[in-house]
Design a protein around this motif. Structure first.
Motif, mmCIF file in Angstrom:
data_model
loop_
_atom_site.group_PDB
_atom_site.id
_atom_site.type_symbol
_atom_site.label_atom_id
_atom_site.label_comp_id
_atom_site.label_asym_id
_atom_site.label_seq_id
_atom_site.Cartn_x
_atom_site.Cartn_y
_atom_site.Cartn_z
ATOM 1 N N ASP A 278 0.851 -1.189 0.000
ATOM 2 C CA ASP A 278 0.000 0.000 0.000
ATOM 3 C C ASP A 278 0.886 1.239 0.000
ATOM 4 O O ASP A 278 2.116 1.146 -0.023
ATOM 5 N N GLU A 279 0.268 2.404 0.045
ATOM 6 C CA GLU A 279 1.057 3.642 0.066
ATOM 7 C C GLU A 279 1.902 3.717 1.334
ATOM 8 O O GLU A 279 1.535 3.181 2.381
ATOM 9 N N GLN A 280 3.070 4.430 1.187
ATOM 10 C CA GLN A 280 4.033 4.623 2.284
ATOM 11 C C GLN A 280 4.581 3.280 2.789
ATOM 12 O O GLN A 280 4.829 3.090 3.975
ATOM 13 N N GLY A 281 4.762 2.362 1.856
ATOM 14 C CA GLY A 281 5.369 1.074 2.205
ATOM 15 C C GLY A 281 6.888 1.202 2.314
ATOM 16 O O GLY A 281 7.475 2.265 2.092
ATOM 17 N N LYS A 282 7.513 0.090 2.652
ATOM 18 C CA LYS A 282 8.967 0.074 2.838
ATOM 19 C C LYS A 282 9.551 -1.062 2.017
ATOM 20 O O LYS A 282 9.120 -2.211 2.114
ATOM 21 N N LEU A 283 10.562 -0.726 1.186
ATOM 22 C CA LEU A 283 11.254 -1.703 0.350
ATOM 23 C C LEU A 283 12.723 -1.715 0.764
ATOM 24 O O LEU A 283 13.398 -0.693 0.706
ATOM 25 N N ASP A 284 13.210 -2.891 1.194
ATOM 26 C CA ASP A 284 14.589 -3.023 1.680
ATOM 27 C C ASP A 284 15.352 -3.946 0.735
ATOM 28 O O ASP A 284 14.987 -5.115 0.559
ATOM 29 N N ILE A 285 16.436 -3.424 0.113
ATOM 30 C CA ILE A 285 17.260 -4.198 -0.833
ATOM 31 C C ILE A 285 18.654 -4.312 -0.233
ATOM 32 O O ILE A 285 19.312 -3.298 0.029
ATOM 33 N N ARG A 286 19.108 -5.519 -0.021
ATOM 34 C CA ARG A 286 20.427 -5.729 0.583
ATOM 35 C C ARG A 286 21.166 -6.851 -0.149
ATOM 36 O O ARG A 286 20.548 -7.707 -0.775
ATOM 37 N N GLY A 287 22.483 -6.820 -0.080
ATOM 38 C CA GLY A 287 23.308 -7.832 -0.753
ATOM 39 C C GLY A 287 24.433 -8.296 0.146
ATOM 40 O O GLY A 287 24.896 -7.577 1.026
ATOM 41 N N TYR A 288 24.878 -9.503 -0.101
ATOM 42 C CA TYR A 288 25.991 -10.067 0.665
ATOM 43 C C TYR A 288 26.595 -11.239 -0.105
ATOM 44 O O TYR A 288 26.115 -11.616 -1.170
ATOM 45 N N PHE A 289 27.687 -11.798 0.450
ATOM 46 C CA PHE A 289 28.411 -12.888 -0.183
ATOM 47 C C PHE A 289 28.006 -14.208 0.468
ATOM 48 O O PHE A 289 27.834 -14.282 1.678
ATOM 49 N N GLU A 290 27.895 -15.239 -0.351
ATOM 50 C CA GLU A 290 27.572 -16.574 0.166
ATOM 51 C C GLU A 290 28.362 -17.578 -0.674
ATOM 52 O O GLU A 290 27.916 -18.029 -1.712
ATOM 53 N N GLY A 291 29.568 -17.941 -0.173
ATOM 54 C CA GLY A 291 30.435 -18.817 -0.960
ATOM 55 C C GLY A 291 30.841 -18.124 -2.245
ATOM 56 O O GLY A 291 31.344 -17.006 -2.259
ATOM 57 N N GLN A 292 30.601 -18.792 -3.388
ATOM 58 C CA GLN A 292 30.912 -18.215 -4.688
ATOM 59 C C GLN A 292 29.695 -17.566 -5.350
ATOM 60 O O GLN A 292 29.700 -17.304 -6.548
ATOM 61 N N MET A 293 28.641 -17.325 -4.570
ATOM 62 C CA MET A 293 27.422 -16.711 -5.090
ATOM 63 C C MET A 293 27.200 -15.352 -4.433
ATOM 64 O O MET A 293 27.456 -15.171 -3.236
ATOM 65 N N GLY A 294 26.739 -14.404 -5.241
ATOM 66 C CA GLY A 294 26.308 -13.124 -4.710
ATOM 67 C C GLY A 294 24.808 -13.164 -4.458
ATOM 68 O O GLY A 294 24.042 -13.642 -5.295
ATOM 69 N N VAL A 295 24.382 -12.690 -3.304
ATOM 70 C CA VAL A 295 22.981 -12.788 -2.904
ATOM 71 C C VAL A 295 22.372 -11.386 -2.843
ATOM 72 O O VAL A 295 22.944 -10.480 -2.224
ATOM 73 N N ILE A 296 21.222 -11.213 -3.505
ATOM 74 C CA ILE A 296 20.454 -9.969 -3.463
ATOM 75 C C ILE A 296 19.097 -10.301 -2.853
ATOM 76 O O ILE A 296 18.377 -11.169 -3.364
ATOM 77 N N GLU A 297 18.757 -9.631 -1.764
ATOM 78 C CA GLU A 297 17.456 -9.828 -1.133
ATOM 79 C C GLU A 297 16.597 -8.571 -1.343
ATOM 80 O O GLU A 297 17.060 -7.459 -1.094
ATOM 81 N N VAL A 298 15.353 -8.783 -1.810
ATOM 82 C CA VAL A 298 14.393 -7.690 -2.003
ATOM 83 C C VAL A 298 13.225 -7.966 -1.060
ATOM 84 O O VAL A 298 12.445 -8.892 -1.283
#
Length: 678
Positions: free
Chosen positions: A578-598
């Protein structure tokens, strides 16, 4: 005269040494830097005026060598020691070239890297039999040089009557003249004055060396930066051999005290005889005690042997328990020792391999295990401590002359002791042939079910625009003369056709995605571009976006396909809030994979929807087609990535995207980056 000749030869040798060292002066030497260095004008062999009137000595040669290494021009300022200290405190000189370290001096001065070990000594007349250590100086007259460190060392002996002189030579002379009971000063300098005047037969040194301590260059704290260059130069002259040459020149032979006289020798012999008698008696007593100790230790050894036998029994029981534990497991287990020989083997493995008895003690590479367990991986585990998990291999098993292909899934782990050293290998494996066949059947059923659902979805999505087109077409003959209807027809029919065309394009992209063209790119830069494309949607709902992506997080994938993936994920998250929501995008390393969380705080999904969200034509939106996340899933699969999600109805959803990183990226190379708000 002989001493003068020796001194002259020493001066010439020193000048020759300095001339040779001067030939190696680097071209970048700075000749405009002048440092005033104070020193004791009568402290041989460290610093003094020789017979030729030249200021020389061990310290002088060291400072000249430092001058050559650093390029500093040094001006020597010879003074009585006490005046040299005052000159340093008043800022008339920059440093003192030789000072012994002490905690009290450390509070006033800064010291260079030490280049010598200096010690003090107690000098008394030959016939003196009452002074042997510092405590014997109480109540007596002691000559000492003004400002010498010996004053600090004797400060606790308040009963001593000090007679201060300008130089150590004067202090020694007071002892020779019988005006004091002892002289306390530098051991080497005191012996130098005695030998110079051939007076070593009148004086002796008693007790151990007093406070052997580091000796180096001293400056006031405000001149501490000067020590940086001096320390570098001291290190260089010690490495290139210059220091050894200077030390051998000045301290090649030390003046030792003269031979003990007969009276003192007789006294030592008497003491030695008494001590020898005590030693013999002690040996006899020790022998008796030793017999008792041997008897006691023998009893202890019997007790230890009994305890060892009990522990061996427990160890055997423990081994048997381990074997029973291995036999009771579902998998087939084999353990190897450090040399690659089989140490344990459970009964299930023996039965599966169809061997007559456990292969204990045999090298693995000479057994049937080597047919499906790669020796290179076992060697890698033993050498590097690597781990191989969920590995699969096709093994052709021969039974009664017939070959049968089996799918073997295995794991290889290292065994570590308490010191974290590799002592062996654990191998567990399973026959998953039947499981693989079952998986294929389930996959085929799932594919057929998905195909049926796909056909139904296509039929439903195509029927709606076709129905609209058919209706408008049927009305066209009767309402052709109606201008509003013609305009409406001209607008709606092409829109429905375009809708069908978009659907067909999505289906083609889902069924046959373009081959990826992988390249390396930074995750934070691409996400910034995605958020810029979605900025209008973000502004419409007044959504607060927070990103936390490490700048070192790089991805290897098709840039355009990755952008499409992230756009689909971000837009789905925006539409779920809904309006005035919150979107958090973060990234980190996991072994040989890059992880993006939305992560969003939107409506979330029910458990049933979570398992169907990536199916084609499944959508929770009122007007959704249901191909966006299906295409996203396909594109991730093509680029070697995966997607997972966590969601709770009414509490939002988190999409977890994993994509491969470049090979040079290491696990744990970064963590959450500082937050950036939009």
């Amino acid at each position: 005269m002989l001493h003068l000749k020796k001194a002259g030869i020493g001066v010439l040798a020193g000048l020759l040494l300095l001339l040779l060292m001067g030939m190696t002066v680097p071209s970048e030497v700075q000749q405009d830097k002048v440092i005033r260095i104070a020193g004791d004008n009568n402290f041989p062999p460290f610093e003094y005026f020789g017979s030729s009137g030249v200021f020389s000595g061990f310290n002088v040669d060291i400072m000249n060598a430092i001058s050559i290494e650093t390029g500093m021009r040094i001006e020597f300022v010879p003074l009585p020691w006490n005046e040299a200290l005052e000159a340093l405190r008043d800022g008339q000189v920059d440093a003192i070239q030789g000072m012994k370290y002490s905690p009290a001096r450390d509070k006033v001065y800064d010291f260079s890297t030490p280049y010598f070990l200096s010690s003090q000594g107690i000098f008394v007349r030959k016939e003196n039999m009452h002074i042997f250590e510092l405590g014997d100086l109480n109540g007596r007259k002691v000559s000492i040089q003004k400002g010498d460190i010996a004053i600090d060392q004797l400060r606790d002996h308040r009963l001593i009557q000090f007679i201060e002189t300008d130089s150590q030579e004067e202090a020694v002379q007071l002892l020779l003249d019988g005006q004091v009971d002892a002289f306390v000063g530098n051991r080497i300098t005191g012996q130098y004055f005695l030998q110079k005047n051939n007076q070593q037969g009148q004086i002796k040194i008693v007790g151990d060396p007093i406070n052997p301590t580091d000796y180096g260059v001293a400056v006031l704290p405000k001149n501490a930066p000067l020590l940086t260059e001096i320390n570098k130069a001291i290190s260089k002259i010690k490495q290139n051999g210059t220091y050894d040459k200077i030390e051998r020149k000045w301290f090649g032979e030390y003046i030792m005290p003269s031979t003990l006289n007969m009276e003192r020798l007789r006294l030592y012999l008497e003491w030695g005889s008494g001590i020898g008698l005590l030693i013999v008696m002690g040996i006899l007593w020790w022998n008796r005690m030793l017999k008792r100790e041997v008897k006691r230790r023998t009893a202890q050894i019997h007790t230890i042997n009994r305890q060892l036998e009990e522990k061996m029994t427990l160890l055997e029981e423990n081994v048997q328990f381990q074997q029973q534990l291995l036999n009771s497991t579902y998998s087939f287990y084999v353990t190897l020792n450090q040399s690659g020989k089989i140490f344990l083997m459970n009964s299930k493995a023996v039965h599966f391999l169809q061997v007559k008895h456990p292969l204990i003690g045999m090298p693995m590479n000479g057994t049937i295990l080597a047919e499906f367990i790669p020796e290179s991986q076992v060697d890698d585990v033993l050498r590097e401590g690597s781990t191989y998990l969920e590995q699969e291999i096709i093994w052709e098993q021969h039974v009664d002359g017939q070959a049968k292909q089996l799918v073997i899934r295995y794991n290889i782990f290292p065994i570590f002791n308490k010191a974290k050293e590799i002592t062996g290998v654990i191998i567990n494996f399973q026959d998953v042939t039947k499981q693989k066949d079952m998986d294929k059947k389930l996959e085929s059923e799932h594919r057929l079910r998905s195909l049926g659902q796909l056909i139904l979805g296509i039929a439903h999505e195509i029927r709606n625009p076709l129905t609209s087109i058919l209706t408008y077409t049927q009305l066209l003959p009767t309402k052709f003369d109606n201008p509003k209807f013609r305009d409406f027809f001209a607008q709606q029919v092409p829109n429905e056709i375009l809708r069908l065309n978009d659907l067909v394009n999505d289906l083609l992209e889902y069924a046959r995605p373009k081959p990826p063209n992988p390249s390396r790119f930074r995750a934070d830069e691409l996400m910034e571009a995605v958020l810029a494309l979605c900025s209008q949607k973000i502004k419409e709902k007044n959504i607060r976006v927070t990103t936390s992506l490490p700048s070192k997080l790089c991805i290897v994938a098709d840039v355009n396909q990755t952008k499409q993936i992230w756009i689909n994920i971000v837009l789905n998250a925006i539409e779920s809030m809904d309006e005035q929501g919150k979107l958090d995008i973060r990234g980190y390393f996991e072994g040989q994979m890059g992880v993006i969380e939305v992560a969003d705080n939107g409506h979330g999904m029910s458990p049933e929807d979570k398992y169907r969200i990536f199916e084609p034509f499944f959508s929770t939106k009122a007007n959704g087609v249901g191909l966006g996340l299906s295409i996203t899933y396909q594109l991730l699969k093509e680029n070697g990535g995966t997607i997972d999600l966590t969601s709770q109805l009414g509490h939002g959803t988190t999409m977890i995207i994993r994509l491969p990183m470049p090979q040079d990226e290491r696990e744990g190379g970064g963590s959450f980056a500082p937050s950036i708000r939009y």
